[in-house]
Design an enzyme around this catalytic site. Sequence first.
Site, PDB file in Angstrom:
ATOM      1  N   ASP A   9      -4.762  21.428 -33.655  1.00 40.47           N
ATOM      2  CA  ASP A   9      -5.650  20.602 -34.665  1.00 40.47           C
ATOM      3  C   ASP A   9      -4.872  19.834 -35.483  1.00 40.47           C
ATOM      4  O   ASP A   9      -4.182  20.349 -36.137  1.00 40.47           O
ATOM      5  CB  ASP A   9      -6.726  21.495 -35.497  1.00 40.47           C
ATOM      6  CG  ASP A   9      -7.730  22.429 -34.664  1.00 40.47           C
ATOM      7  OD1 ASP A   9      -7.549  22.340 -33.310  1.00 40.47           O
ATOM      8  OD2 ASP A   9      -8.584  22.929 -35.302  1.00 40.47           O
ATOM      9  N   ASP A 131     -20.914  24.076 -29.090  1.00 40.24           N
ATOM     10  CA  ASP A 131     -20.590  24.995 -30.110  1.00 40.24           C
ATOM     11  C   ASP A 131     -22.064  25.816 -30.275  1.00 40.24           C
ATOM     12  O   ASP A 131     -22.973  24.910 -30.638  1.00 40.24           O
ATOM     13  CB  ASP A 131     -20.153  24.337 -31.369  1.00 40.24           C
ATOM     14  CG  ASP A 131     -19.028  23.354 -31.182  1.00 40.24           C
ATOM     15  OD1 ASP A 131     -18.281  23.783 -30.416  1.00 40.24           O
ATOM     16  OD2 ASP A 131     -18.906  22.219 -31.672  1.00 40.24           O
TER      17      ASP A 131
END
EC number: 5.3.1.16
Length: 243
Positions: A9, A131
């Site tokens: 990330d 998600d």
Amino acid sequence: MTQIIPALDLIDGEVVRLVKGDYEQKKVYKYNPLEKFKEYEKAGAKELHLVDLTGAKDPSKRQLALIEKLAKEVSVNLQVGGGIRSKEEVKALLDCGVKRVVIGSMAIKNATLCLEILKEFGSEAIVLALDTILKEDYVVAVNAWQEASDKKLMEVLDFYSNKGLKHILCTDISKDGTMQGVNVRLYKLIHEIFPNICIQASGGVASLKDLENLKGICSGVIVGKALLDGVFSIEEGIRCLAN
């Protein structure tokens, strides 16, 4: 065969980890992203996963120059996500040399656009990030996990699988960045109902046991924190999934 997919990330070029998607709970790692990806590639990873957290917050600041450099310098497939909101953004990333683009909230908020993207770029170029959070049923969260939608996970999968969807990246939000172990039950359930969809599992991978539990259920397991923190190595992960 189930692959281990190392993940980084990035915020402003720095390698970070967030806990449950919270920008306030940020840990910065002193790694060069290109060097880290090359290390993962050398260790045997066949795919790499990158989340552009800067671009997720502000699409005008998407780290395209860095993403293009990473895609060109590694010889394995790179997939990129992080708040993709338009067809133009998908095209820009694919033009950078990215193999697959991960799209999330758009699938819930703008199904028409999502279907156009699937049709235009093909099902091999698109990964749907779903998600999920368990309420009475598994529902899909949107807006960088800040809100739960009223859409049930299995209904969303049913809709898109009938429109040619092949790849999903499913994260159990309650597990992400926590190192608490993966939600095997969730992935088994998806695999049983949608055997033709390639599932990438994400969130909570804390041990080789987690990889073992997902073997044969998922096409890939995304591992971020466990690798960065040295819990196990790529080589150990590959051996575990191969046995």
